[in-house]
Design a protein around this motif. Structure first.
Motif, PDB file in Angstrom:
ATOM      1  N   GLU A 221     -35.017   6.904  46.191  1.00 16.55           N
ATOM      2  CA  GLU A 221     -36.172   7.662  45.720  1.00 16.55           C
ATOM      3  C   GLU A 221     -36.235   9.013  46.416  1.00 16.55           C
ATOM      4  O   GLU A 221     -36.544  10.032  45.800  1.00 16.55           O
ATOM      5  CB  GLU A 221     -37.465   6.889  46.005  1.00 16.55           C
ATOM      6  CG  GLU A 221     -37.749   5.813  45.017  1.00 16.55           C
ATOM      7  CD  GLU A 221     -39.070   5.132  45.329  1.00 16.55           C
ATOM      8  OE1 GLU A 221     -39.987   5.776  45.860  1.00 16.55           O
ATOM      9  OE2 GLU A 221     -39.146   3.965  45.024  1.00 16.55           O
ATOM     10  N   ASP A 222     -35.944   8.998  47.690  1.00 13.80           N
ATOM     11  CA  ASP A 222     -35.960  10.241  48.451  1.00 13.80           C
ATOM     12  C   ASP A 222     -34.915  11.198  47.917  1.00 13.80           C
ATOM     13  O   ASP A 222     -35.166  12.395  47.727  1.00 13.80           O
ATOM     14  CB  ASP A 222     -35.711   9.912  49.931  1.00 13.80           C
ATOM     15  CG  ASP A 222     -35.954  11.121  50.800  1.00 13.80           C
ATOM     16  OD1 ASP A 222     -36.843  11.944  50.433  1.00 13.80           O
ATOM     17  OD2 ASP A 222     -35.249  11.263  51.813  1.00 13.80           O
ATOM     18  N   LEU A 223     -33.719  10.687  47.626  1.00 12.83           N
ATOM     19  CA  LEU A 223     -32.666  11.525  47.065  1.00 12.83           C
ATOM     20  C   LEU A 223     -33.055  12.015  45.672  1.00 12.83           C
ATOM     21  O   LEU A 223     -32.771  13.155  45.296  1.00 12.83           O
ATOM     22  CB  LEU A 223     -31.345  10.758  47.013  1.00 12.83           C
ATOM     23  CG  LEU A 223     -30.637  10.572  48.347  1.00 12.83           C
ATOM     24  CD1 LEU A 223     -29.403   9.687  48.157  1.00 12.83           C
ATOM     25  CD2 LEU A 223     -30.214  11.902  48.926  1.00 12.83           C
ATOM     26  N   SER A 224     -33.687  11.158  44.881  1.00 13.27           N
ATOM     27  CA  SER A 224     -34.123  11.550  43.534  1.00 13.27           C
ATOM     28  C   SER A 224     -35.153  12.678  43.625  1.00 13.27           C
ATOM     29  O   SER A 224     -35.120  13.643  42.848  1.00 13.27           O
ATOM     30  CB  SER A 224     -34.730  10.368  42.787  1.00 13.27           C
ATOM     31  OG  SER A 224     -33.766   9.398  42.542  1.00 13.27           O
ATOM     32  N   ASP A 225     -36.068  12.536  44.583  1.00 14.64           N
ATOM     33  CA  ASP A 225     -37.077  13.586  44.763  1.00 14.64           C
ATOM     34  C   ASP A 225     -36.417  14.900  45.188  1.00 14.64           C
ATOM     35  O   ASP A 225     -36.771  15.980  44.722  1.00 14.64           O
ATOM     36  CB  ASP A 225     -38.101  13.169  45.828  1.00 14.64           C
ATOM     37  CG  ASP A 225     -39.053  12.105  45.299  1.00 14.64           C
ATOM     38  OD1 ASP A 225     -39.117  11.958  44.057  1.00 14.64           O
ATOM     39  OD2 ASP A 225     -39.704  11.466  46.128  1.00 14.64           O
ATOM     40  N   ARG A 226     -35.435  14.792  46.062  1.00 16.38           N
ATOM     41  CA  ARG A 226     -34.728  15.990  46.518  1.00 16.38           C
ATOM     42  C   ARG A 226     -33.963  16.635  45.369  1.00 16.38           C
ATOM     43  O   ARG A 226     -33.939  17.856  45.224  1.00 16.38           O
ATOM     44  CB  ARG A 226     -33.752  15.632  47.626  1.00 16.38           C
ATOM     45  CG  ARG A 226     -34.423  15.408  48.939  1.00 16.38           C
ATOM     46  CD  ARG A 226     -33.405  14.998  49.944  1.00 16.38           C
ATOM     47  NE  ARG A 226     -33.470  15.839  51.106  1.00 16.38           N
ATOM     48  CZ  ARG A 226     -32.645  15.771  52.110  1.00 16.38           C
ATOM     49  NH1 ARG A 226     -31.635  14.943  52.061  1.00 16.38           N
ATOM     50  NH2 ARG A 226     -32.787  16.539  53.154  1.00 16.38           N
ATOM     51  N   VAL A 227     -33.309  15.814  44.551  1.00 18.35           N
ATOM     52  CA  VAL A 227     -32.557  16.342  43.404  1.00 18.35           C
ATOM     53  C   VAL A 227     -33.523  17.034  42.455  1.00 18.35           C
ATOM     54  O   VAL A 227     -33.256  18.124  41.930  1.00 18.35           O
ATOM     55  CB  VAL A 227     -31.762  15.222  42.711  1.00 18.35           C
ATOM     56  CG1 VAL A 227     -31.258  15.665  41.351  1.00 18.35           C
ATOM     57  CG2 VAL A 227     -30.628  14.753  43.584  1.00 18.35           C
ATOM     58  N   MET A 228     -34.681  16.440  42.219  1.00 12.61           N
ATOM     59  CA  MET A 228     -35.669  17.046  41.322  1.00 12.61           C
ATOM     60  C   MET A 228     -36.197  18.352  41.912  1.00 12.61           C
ATOM     61  O   MET A 228     -36.383  19.347  41.188  1.00 12.61           O
ATOM     62  CB  MET A 228     -36.811  16.072  41.046  1.00 12.61           C
ATOM     63  CG  MET A 228     -36.365  14.922  40.148  1.00 12.61           C
ATOM     64  SD  MET A 228     -37.669  13.774  39.784  1.00 12.61           S
ATOM     65  CE  MET A 228     -38.647  14.679  38.664  1.00 12.61           C
ATOM     66  N   ASP A 229     -36.442  18.346  43.229  1.00 11.84           N
ATOM     67  CA  ASP A 229     -36.893  19.576  43.878  1.00 11.84           C
ATOM     68  C   ASP A 229     -35.828  20.666  43.763  1.00 11.84           C
ATOM     69  O   ASP A 229     -36.131  21.846  43.493  1.00 11.84           O
ATOM     70  CB  ASP A 229     -37.218  19.318  45.357  1.00 11.84           C
ATOM     71  CG  ASP A 229     -38.509  18.539  45.543  1.00 11.84           C
ATOM     72  OD1 ASP A 229     -39.312  18.517  44.576  1.00 11.84           O
ATOM     73  OD2 ASP A 229     -38.703  17.990  46.639  1.00 11.84           O
ATOM     74  N   LEU A 230     -34.581  20.278  43.977  1.00 11.63           N
ATOM     75  CA  LEU A 230     -33.487  21.246  43.864  1.00 11.63           C
ATOM     76  C   LEU A 230     -33.350  21.760  42.429  1.00 11.63           C
ATOM     77  O   LEU A 230     -33.078  22.944  42.199  1.00 11.63           O
ATOM     78  CB  LEU A 230     -32.159  20.638  44.346  1.00 11.63           C
ATOM     79  CG  LEU A 230     -32.024  20.474  45.862  1.00 11.63           C
ATOM     80  CD1 LEU A 230     -30.721  19.723  46.179  1.00 11.63           C
ATOM     81  CD2 LEU A 230     -32.019  21.820  46.560  1.00 11.63           C
ATOM     82  N   GLU A 231     -33.540  20.851  41.459  1.00 11.05           N
ATOM     83  CA  GLU A 231     -33.469  21.283  40.053  1.00 11.05           C
ATOM     84  C   GLU A 231     -34.608  22.255  39.744  1.00 11.05           C
ATOM     85  O   GLU A 231     -34.407  23.261  39.058  1.00 11.05           O
ATOM     86  CB  GLU A 231     -33.505  20.075  39.124  1.00 11.05           C
ATOM     87  CG  GLU A 231     -32.214  19.289  39.101  1.00 11.05           C
ATOM     88  CD  GLU A 231     -32.303  18.050  38.216  1.00 11.05           C
ATOM     89  OE1 GLU A 231     -33.409  17.746  37.714  1.00 11.05           O
ATOM     90  OE2 GLU A 231     -31.268  17.415  38.038  1.00 11.05           O
TER      91      GLU A 231
END
Length: 188
Positions: free
Chosen positions: A2-12
């Motif tokens: 979830e943390d990685l998903s949030d980071r990927v979304m933030d980066l996107e």
């Protein structure tokens, strides 16, 4: 995960924001380029106008110099006339004194002197009129040059399709005025 998903979304989201900023900067660069082109054209037009004005100033300075030379010539002519008048007055007085001593030949000399005085006065008047006509012609020529320059500036600033008929008419009128000016100088 979830943390990685949030980071990927933030980066996107950050990536989308950066792409938007890039598009804005590219649009600003295009606008800057267009503004530079417009400024370059305006600078070019201003330089042409400045050159035209410099040309007009040079023409006017030349006309002023010519007029000053004519005035100096006129002053010399007037001075010569005054000297001639003075000389003729002296001759007249001498002739009158001689006439008192005898009439025949002396009265003839006095008549000749008076004719010479009248002739000198006529020559001065004719010279003054000729100089006046020359000065008027010089000013008309300068005025024609100024009008020609203004016509060329107008032609360069307006689209050809808008002014082509009117421009042809103006050029015809300018050429006609030049012909009339030259004809008047020939007749004058």
């Amino acid at each position: 995960v979830e943390d990685l998903s949030d980071r990927v979304m933030d980066l996107e989201d950050y990536n989308v924001a950066l792409q938007s900023t890039i598009r804005e900067l590219e649009d600003a660069a295009d606008i800057t380029t267009e503004l530079e082109e417009v400024q370059a054209e305006e600078v070019k037009a201003l330089m042409m106008d400045l050159e035209g004005r410099d040309s007009i100033v040079r023409n006017l300075e030349e006309a002023i110099k010519m007029q000053r030379r004519r005035e100096e010539d006129f002053q010399r002519t007037v001075g010569n006339y005054r000297n001639s008048v003075e000389t003729l007055k002296q001759e007249k007085n001498e002739l009158l004194a001689m006439q008192r001593g005898g009439e025949g030949e002396k009265s003839e000399m006095m008549a000749t002197s008076q004719k010479a005085l009248a002739r000198a006065a006529q020559l001065v008047a004719d010279s003054a009129n000729a100089r006046k006509r020359e000065a008027e012609h010089a000013f008309k020529r300068v005025e024609g040059d100024v009008q020609q320059h203004l016509s060329e500036r107008l032609e360069s600033m307006l689209p050809h399709s808008v002014v082509s008929n009117e421009l042809g008419a103006i050029k015809g009128e300018l050429l006609l005025s030049k012909v009339v000016g030259k004809a008047s100088m020939t007749l004058g």
